[in-house]
Design an enzyme around this catalytic site. Structure first.
Site, PDB file in Angstrom:
ATOM      1  N   ASP A 163       0.785  -1.237   0.000  1.00 56.91           N
ATOM      2  CA  ASP A 163       0.000   0.000   0.000  1.00 56.91           C
ATOM      3  C   ASP A 163       0.821   1.295   0.000  1.00 56.91           C
ATOM      4  O   ASP A 163       1.729   1.432   0.821  1.00 56.91           O
ATOM      5  CB  ASP A 163      -0.861   0.087   1.263  1.00 56.91           C
TER       6      ASP A 163
HETATM    7  C1  FRU Z   1      -3.855  -3.635   2.664  1.00 56.66           C
HETATM    8  C2  FRU Z   1      -3.226  -4.076   3.973  1.00 56.66           C
HETATM    9  C3  FRU Z   1      -3.566  -3.111   5.077  1.00 56.66           C
HETATM   10  C4  FRU Z   1      -2.438  -3.281   6.043  1.00 56.66           C
HETATM   11  C5  FRU Z   1      -1.283  -3.505   5.112  1.00 56.66           C
HETATM   12  C6  FRU Z   1      -0.213  -4.376   5.679  1.00 56.66           C
HETATM   13  O1  FRU Z   1      -3.225  -4.068   1.526  1.00 56.66           O
HETATM   14  O2  FRU Z   1      -3.654  -5.376   4.283  1.00 56.66           O
HETATM   15  O3  FRU Z   1      -4.836  -3.299   5.626  1.00 56.66           O
HETATM   16  O4  FRU Z   1      -2.248  -2.157   6.845  1.00 56.66           O
HETATM   17  O5  FRU Z   1      -1.799  -4.073   3.936  1.00 56.66           O
HETATM   18  O6  FRU Z   1       0.914  -4.394   4.881  1.00 56.66           O
END
Ligand code: FRU
Length: 698
Positions: free
Chosen positions: A240
């Protein structure tokens, strides 16, 4: 030395000439004045266990039998920092309870500095490496000073032993495991024992180590498949985008990063900056797990400029995967970050009943001098919620209320909620997990990005949707688009997403990197619908234009004579004369046996992206649509014309359909020579009214 190791050592030497390592005191030069800085070399034969056996060593006890010589998968190798192919693992032979010693041959101290990799060894008074003189007297002992990393770990850290008082003498090393305990990490890992002054130490603080490792490895990443104008990690993993902000001079984008491997893990925040949203400068790792409350990860979050500082609000994942929100602050414009002693600042007691292990991804925005955070939370059983918090100073946070609560996500949750404001309208954009639809033009990925339009009352937190009924519109109809971040900048709402997806085959992991961001897109709210437009800055990098007009094809195809894989084109296609079973569109990244198809299918009323023959296979998660195909609803205008704007960047394709009404995003891994672009009309006649192509010269 294998070639990867050679590359690592070379780049460490080039990139980090003065890095002496945090936790260890640097070596005094006393006693070494006569010696030029020594090149690192193995201290004695088989000092890195690369013979794959214990040759040269003398073992006693049952901890260090031949079974302790281990080799690991490439993934483990980067996670553990193993050098070469083999290392010594005092657990693997007979478990934690085993004890024993391993004595090296005599060797001459030719440098004042001996370094070695140590891992495990919870109790350094029982597990250590000892230096003995020729008569067997103990000179000094060295335990693993970096065992808590920040949690107990077998990861190997380079540690130094100061032998400046013994240069020219003959010594031996004795690896000792005198810990009979079985309560975890009662064993020692050892590798790569060297004499010399060049290697920097791992075993500084976790953030120093993360930057050291990533900095050293980035020179090892090959160009193949690397994008030219998209943000991606210089080495390791990205998911993300986080904390998108503008500081008055430049944009900052943080992202979920694994500094140590091109797979998910060690969740840290990578950081890059840009003045034009096209060229990104790697600023290194901003935060990494180093505290009890985030020992299981620094998950997604947001950021803001607060006075003279940049502050990050991130999900700190602690013991038992407990998720809370924590703050890190930079006082030097984003170069380094310090976590506040008040962490976590939004605790699970403030989670409105969200599950302790599913309360995450704060998205930060500022309104009228106050900071707000939208946070996703999963409820027990079915459904999830999006919550609003506020703060005056970014450190003390209070709950405002529940923005929305919904059964839409079933057993999943809304990850990464964002909000984009358009006057008094607000679009909540979130990443619902696990939503699937039987309609092939809707929700075909394991997780999706979707939005609703309405208004957000900042005094109660409540989001009131404009539509009568709950209706989440999917934001991108392609393969690889998840976990968005929006930033408001001079009246523009700019959005980008992780251009990849969970549970997919990820071919670039084999090359030391994985994950990228989409091209930034400007959002427009028109008649309750979010339109997406390519960020205007990209047009500054357009080269000479090539124009093709009025190409009429009847069940035929034609190469457009505009090969390339780093380019953009706009096309208007008249499909009014195409019979109802016909298809018209483009073959992109075309080469021997390879093509990515992008075509209008009249019977379906859809634009189809087909990557089944695009190059390397990309396997998909079980919850996904038929592998390699995605469909997007498209309506030709009253003249029967559809309009596409496409961006190709070596291994990615982004399509803006009919002025941004829809987008489709997908990754492809063709050969470097698959550069062809052709137009085709299948089953009847269609006309390429206009095809305007420009190379992108970033
Ligand atoms: C989304 C997610 C978020 C989390 C992150 C962990 O892709 O699952 O909810 O904070 O990735 O890397």
């Amino acid at each position: 030395m294998n070639s990867r190791k050679a590359a690592l050592l070379l780049s460490l030497a080039l990139l980090l000439p003065s890095c002496g390592g945090g936790g260890e005191s640097s070596l005094s030069s006393s006693g070494s004045e006569a010696l030029p800085p020594a090149e690192d070399a193995l201290a004695f034969e088989n000092a890195g266990f690369e013979y794959g056996n214990l040759s040269g060593w003398t073992a006693e006890g049952n901890a260090f039998t031949e079974l302790a010589i281990q080799t690991d998968s490439p993934g483990d190798k980067t996670l553990r920092h193993i050098e070469g192919d083999f290392y010594l693992d005092g657990f693997k032979a007979n478990g934690d309870g085993a004890t024993g010693t391993l004595l090296s041959p005599l060797f001459e101290v030719t440098s004042p500095r001996l370094t070695l990799l140590l891992g495990g060894g919870k109790d350094p008074s029982l597990c250590y490496v000892e230096v003995l003189d020729e008569e067997g007297n103990s000179i000094l002992k060295k335990g693993n000073g970096s065992f808590y990393d920040p949690m107990p770990t077998d990861r190997l850290h380079r540690q130094a032993i100061d032998l400046s008082a013994h240069v020219g003498e003959m010594v031996r090393l004795k690896v000792v495991d005198a810990d009979p305990g079985t309560d975890g990490w009662n064993h020692l890992l050892v590798d790569d024992i060297r004499l010399g002054e060049e290697l920097p130490l791992m075993g500084g603080t976790p953030i120093e180590d993360a930057n050291l490792f990533q900095g050293a490895m980035k020179g090892t990443v090959p160009e193949l498949y690397r994008h030219k104008y998209h943000l991606m990690p210089s080495y390791g993993w990205m998911n993300d985008p986080n904390g998108f902000l503008y500081d008055g001079e430049k944009f900052h984008l943080f992202y979920q990063a694994n500094p140590y491997a091109a797979t998910w893990g060690n969740m840290s925040w990578g950081h890059q900056t840009s003045t034009d949203l096209i060229h990104w400068e790697d600023e290194g790792i901003a935060i990494t797990p180093d505290s009890p409350y985030d020992k299981n990860g620094c998950f997604s979050g947001g950021a803001a400029v607060v006075g003279d500082t940049i502050r990050l609000l991130y999900t700190s994942v602690g013991e038992g995967n407990r998720q809370e929100q924590s703050v890190a602050t930079s006082y030097d414009g984003g170069r380094t970050f310090a976590k506040t002693s008040r962490n976590p600042v939004i605790t699970s007691g403030m989670s409105y009943g969200s599950r302790v292990t599913d309360f995450r991804d704060p998205y930060v925005f500022e309104k009228d001098g106050k900071y707000y955070a939208l946070v996703g939370g999963k409820l027990e059983g079915t459904g999830s919620q999006i919550l609003l918090y506020e703060s005056e100073d970014f450190l003390e946070w209070e709950g405002v209320g529940v923005s929305l609560s919904s059964p839409f996500t079933g057993g999943g949750m809304f990850e990464c909620p964002n909000v984009a404001f358009f006057g008094d309208k607000a679009a909540i954009i979130a990443s619902p997990q696990g939503v699937r639809d039987s309609d092939p033009m809707n929700y075909q990925n394991v997780h999706s990005v979707a939005y609703e339009v309405g208004s957000l009352d900042l005094s109660t937190g409540k989001f009131t949707r404009d539509s009568q009924e709950e209706h989440w519109e999917e934001l991108d109809k392609g393969f690889d688009f998840y976990a968005t971040q929006v930033v408001e900048h001079e009246g523009r709402n700019i959005l980008l997403a992780w251009m990849n997806h969970w549970s997919r085959g990820m071919p670039t992991s084999a090359y030391g990197w994985c994950g990228e961001a989409t091209l930034p897109r400007e959002l427009e709210l028109r008649d309750g619908i979010l339109y997406q437009h390519p960020i205007s800055e990209i047009y500054d990098y357009f080269g000479e234009e090539t124009l093709v007009e009025g190409l009429v094809l009847d069940d035929a195809s034609q190469d457009l004579g505009t090969p390339g894989n780093c380019l953009s084109f706009k096309a208007r296609i008249d499909v009014s004369e195409l019979p109802s079973s016909g298809r018209a569109g483009f073959r992109l990244f075309e080469g021997e046996g390879e093509r990515t198809l992008l075509y209008y299918d009249k019977a379906l009323g859809a634009l189809v992206m087909d990557r089944r023959e695009s190059g390397l296979r990309i396997s998909e998660a079980d919850g996904d649509a038929p592998e390699g195909i995605r469909c997007c609803p498209v309506e030709p205008d009253e003249d029967g014309v559809i309009e596409l704007e496409c961006f190709l960047d070596v291994s990615s394709l982004e399509v803006f359909v009919n002025g941004g009404r829809h987008t489709m995003t997908g990754l492809v891994y063709p050969k470097e020579t698959s550069l062809g672009i052709s137009f085709y009309s299948e089953g009847g006649k269609s006309t390429l009214l206009e095809y305007q192509k420009s190379d992108i010269l970033p």
